[in-house]
Design a protein around this motif. Structure first.
Motif, short mmCIF file in Angstrom:
data_model
loop_
_atom_site.label_atom_id
_atom_site.label_comp_id
_atom_site.label_asym_id
_atom_site.label_seq_id
_atom_site.Cartn_x
_atom_site.Cartn_y
_atom_site.Cartn_z
N ASP A 102 -8.58 10.26 -46.99
CA ASP A 102 -10.00 9.58 -46.49
C ASP A 102 -10.47 8.60 -47.37
OD1 ASP A 102 -11.68 9.90 -44.22
OD2 ASP A 102 -13.21 11.02 -45.94
N ALA A 103 -10.77 9.06 -48.35
CA ALA A 103 -11.42 7.85 -49.76
C ALA A 103 -10.43 7.20 -49.81
CB ALA A 103 -10.78 8.91 -50.60
N ALA A 105 -8.53 5.65 -47.47
CA ALA A 105 -9.16 5.15 -45.40
C ALA A 105 -10.36 4.54 -45.63
CB ALA A 105 -8.77 5.79 -44.69
N GLU A 106 -10.92 4.64 -46.74
CA GLU A 106 -12.23 4.59 -47.07
C GLU A 106 -12.34 2.92 -47.66
OE1 GLU A 106 -16.89 6.51 -47.63
OE2 GLU A 106 -15.82 7.28 -48.75
N HIS A 107 -11.79 3.15 -48.11
CA HIS A 107 -11.58 1.83 -50.14
C HIS A 107 -11.01 0.75 -49.39
CE1 HIS A 107 -10.97 0.31 -53.56
NE2 HIS A 107 -9.67 -0.54 -52.60
N ASP A 109 -11.34 0.52 -45.45
CA ASP A 109 -12.88 -0.23 -44.95
C ASP A 109 -12.02 0.26 -43.63
OD1 ASP A 109 -14.57 -1.04 -46.62
OD2 ASP A 109 -13.90 -2.99 -46.28
N VAL A 110 -11.64 1.29 -43.14
CA VAL A 110 -11.00 1.80 -41.93
C VAL A 110 -11.71 2.40 -41.21
CG1 VAL A 110 -9.25 3.66 -40.83
CG2 VAL A 110 -8.32 1.93 -43.17
N SER A 111 -11.76 1.76 -40.07
CA SER A 111 -12.88 2.70 -39.27
C SER A 111 -13.33 3.95 -40.13
CB SER A 111 -13.46 2.20 -37.49
OG SER A 111 -11.78 3.03 -36.66
N TRP A 112 -14.25 4.65 -38.91
CA TRP A 112 -14.80 6.47 -38.89
C TRP A 112 -13.80 6.97 -37.59
CZ3 TRP A 112 -15.90 10.64 -36.13
CH2 TRP A 112 -16.49 11.83 -36.55
N ARG A 115 -10.06 7.30 -39.05
CA ARG A 115 -9.91 8.11 -40.29
C ARG A 115 -10.26 9.27 -39.60
NH1 ARG A 115 -15.10 6.55 -43.54
NH2 ARG A 115 -15.24 8.94 -44.87
#
Length: 189
Positions: A102-103, A105-107, A109-112, A115
């Motif tokens: 998840d970290a 994916a967040e890095h 900029d994957v959408s919530w 994720r």
């Protein structure tokens, strides 16, 4: 739930528990008591670096303090009480890989919603590794490796080295992914 009630609902007498976890727990108990010679002797069957046992040492300490037995599950030990501690601990350890994915994916900029799908798919994949076969060290190693890759993406090479080194200490199979990481890493002179 799948290992305890699920087995009962299917008409099984004993819980569906991972034998490999018990062997690694015995290695962790030996490590806790300073018996380094016993890490690789029967019944542990440990064939990896000791990091697999190290991550279970806190659980072995709680099991010992509670006075619970590490007798192997089976017909003579159909419902071991230690599983009520070991199962949740194993799941918590394995969740490290979900947080690492998840970290990343967040890095990126994957959408919530994407994720959330990634997390659900990861949880399903972890069921077999952890609850069925009893290898939380695989998930921990992949999680540490992913955090190492993320540190590298954030230009923190020293942190990345430590994280990837810890991943190798827990499960050396993560070395198979190292050539890919090295191939995309910029060379600094």
């Amino acid at each position: 739930v799948t290992t305890t009630w699920g087995a009962t609902l299917l008409g099984k007498q004993d819980w569906a528990l991972p034998d490999d976890l018990w062997r690694t727990l015995i290695a962790a108990q030996r490590l806790l008591h300073g018996n380094l010679n016993g890490l690789y002797t029967l019944p542990t069957a440990l064939v990896s670096f000791p990091g697999a046992a190290v991550i279970l040492v806190p659980l072995a300490a709680v099991i010992g303090a509670a006075g619970l037995s590490l007798q192997m599950p089976g017909p003579q030990n159909a419902h071991p009480a230690v599983w009520l501690l070991a199962g949740p601990y194993e799941i918590a350890l394995a969740a490290l890989v979900l947080f690492a994915a998840d970290a990343i994916a967040e890095h990126l900029d994957v959408s919530w919603p994407k994720r959330a799908v990634l997390a659900a798919a990861g949880a399903v994949a972890l069921w077999g590794v952890t609850l069925r076969f009893g290898h939380p060290e695989d998930a921990v190693a992949v999680g540490l490796f992913l955090y190492g890759v993320l540190a590298l993406a954030r230009a923190r090479a020293r942190r990345s080295g430590w994280l990837i080194g810890a991943a190798v200490a827990v499960q050396p199979l993560v070395l198979l992914a190292l050539p890919l990481v090295l191939a995309v890493t910029e060379r600094r002179l």
